[in-house]
Enzyme design. Structure first.
Site, PDB file in Angstrom:
ATOM      1  N   GLY A  98      -1.321  -1.540   6.928  1.00 16.33           N
ATOM      2  CA  GLY A  98      -1.050  -2.858   7.646  1.00 16.33           C
ATOM      3  C   GLY A  98      -2.469  -3.392   7.779  1.00 16.33           C
ATOM      4  O   GLY A  98      -3.260  -3.069   6.804  1.00 16.33           O
ATOM      5  N   THR A 117       1.118  -1.120   0.103  1.00 13.08           N
ATOM      6  CA  THR A 117       0.187  -0.177   0.117  1.00 13.08           C
ATOM      7  C   THR A 117       0.805   1.149   0.008  1.00 13.08           C
ATOM      8  O   THR A 117       1.987   1.258   0.527  1.00 13.08           O
ATOM      9  CB  THR A 117      -0.943   0.011   1.261  1.00 13.08           C
ATOM     10  OG1 THR A 117      -1.894  -1.105   1.047  1.00 13.08           O
ATOM     11  CG2 THR A 117      -1.575   1.118   1.731  1.00 13.08           C
TER      12      THR A 117
HETATM   13  N1  ASP Z   1      -4.337  -1.224   5.019  1.00 10.32           N
HETATM   14  C1  ASP Z   1      -4.476  -1.819   3.860  1.00 10.32           C
HETATM   15  C2  ASP Z   1      -5.879  -2.420   3.765  1.00 10.32           C
HETATM   16  O1  ASP Z   1      -6.125  -3.135   4.796  1.00 10.32           O
HETATM   17  C3  ASP Z   1      -3.622  -2.766   3.729  1.00 10.32           C
HETATM   18  C4  ASP Z   1      -2.393  -2.405   3.484  1.00 10.32           C
HETATM   19  O2  ASP Z   1      -1.559  -1.481   4.081  1.00 10.32           O
HETATM   20  O3  ASP Z   1      -1.246  -3.245   3.108  1.00 10.32           O
HETATM   21  O4  ASP Z   1      -6.706  -2.172   2.905  1.00 10.32           O
END
Ligand code: ASP
Length: 305
Positions: free
Chosen positions: A228, A176
């Site tokens: 996350g 992300t």
């Molecule tokens: N926080 C993001 C989500 O849950 C995923 C990530 O940060 O990798 O969509």
């Protein structure tokens, strides 16, 4: 602090930008690529600031660079849901007027952060979802590129692995992207963009497009972008909570560390946070194996994983 694997506080300055390329576990041989991608984005953001652009312009620009980089899970290269489709989430906020814009479950567009920015400027609503977000984007002059243009082979492989592997459970894609910045006028801004998690249920929306969970900015506190376990970030309102810690006097790095430790202790979940305080000093913390990042400004540049 227990659970926090890595944290870092930076000097920052009047004009500063810090970007992240997602909490996760990038293979060692690929880490330099992720750091280099972040550095390209941070440099672009710093260039915008140096040319007199606002912190809002800078975070949008930096996140656009990362959305166009197929290495990252945002825009082109975003991860796929359980039916093999893309549903993009993004948000952006500025800390002076507390204006914000966001899109979620958006298909077909390469630049979700720019569409979120258009929502911020439009001002009528904060968050547009799915086909309504696509309609809003077209109304603002954005052109759909079609899903095929956004799907990479790596994203297909990640979905196949997730579906064969853990009994169709959702897995974390990582990568992300997000950015926080402060400009010479003292404006702070934050932006976050993602495809979410691999093999997610259709319609699942994570923290990234939610103001207060994935993104927050307030000039009286600081700006924050998270990455996350989205469900945990939502339940603890992580971005807002980190900003409130800075408002109460914590440095950016302490705010990031405290909230990442809290995520682990309270919900047994992991992730990363980047933050910049009202003086432009930055901080980051992660409880995952990696989170690529880069920072740039008047004072120079740094990057890492
Ligand atoms: N926080 C993001 C989500 O849950 C995923 C990530 O940060 O990798 O969509």
């Amino acid at each position: 602090m227990k659970h926090v694997i890595h944290h870092l506080g930076g000097r920052g300055g009047q004009r500063s930008i810090l970007v992240h390329g997602g909490a996760g576990n990038v293979a060692p041989e690929r880490r330099p690529l992720h750091a280099a991608g972040c550095l390209r984005a941070a440099r672009e953001g710093a260039r915008v600031l140096a040319e007199g652009g606002s912190a809002l312009d800078a975070v949008e620009r930096a996140v656009r660079v990362l959305e166009d980089d197929p290495l990252f899970n945002a825009g082109t290269g975003a991860c796929l849901n359980e039916e093999g489709h893309i549903e993009l989430d993004a948000s952006i906020m500025e800390g002076r007027g507390l204006r914000a814009g966001a899109v979620c479950a958006l298909a077909d567009f390469a630049e979700p952060i720019a569409i979120a920015r258009a929502a911020l400027e439009d001002g009528r609503h904060v968050l547009y979802a799915a086909h309504g977000a696509a309609r809003f984007a077209r109304m603002k002059g954005f052109t759909p590129v079609g899903e095929a243009a956004l799907i990479t082979e790596a994203a297909r492989e990640a979905l196949a692995a997730a579906q064969q592997g853990a009994g169709r459970a959702t897995s974390w894609a990582g990568s992300t992207v997000g950015a926080v910045a402060r400009d010479a006028s003292g404006l702070t801004a934050a932006a976050t963009s993602t495809g979410g998690t691999v093999n997610k249920r259709v319609g699942r929306v994570g923290d990234s497009p939610l103001i207060g969970a994935g993104t927050y900015a307030d000039d009286e506190a600081g700006a924050v972008s998270t990455t996350g376990h989205g469900e945990g970030m939502i339940r603890l309102a992580v971005a807002h909570s980190a900003a409130e810690r800075m408002r109460a006097g914590s440095s950016a790095v302490d705010a990031a560390r405290e909230i990442i430790a809290h995520l682990a202790e309270r919900l047994d979940m992991t992730g990363g946070v980047i933050a910049i305080d009202s003086d432009g000093r930055f901080g980051l913390a992660r409880s995952t194996a990696t989170m690529s990042w880069a920072a740039a400004g008047d004072w120079g540049e740094e990057s890492g994983v």
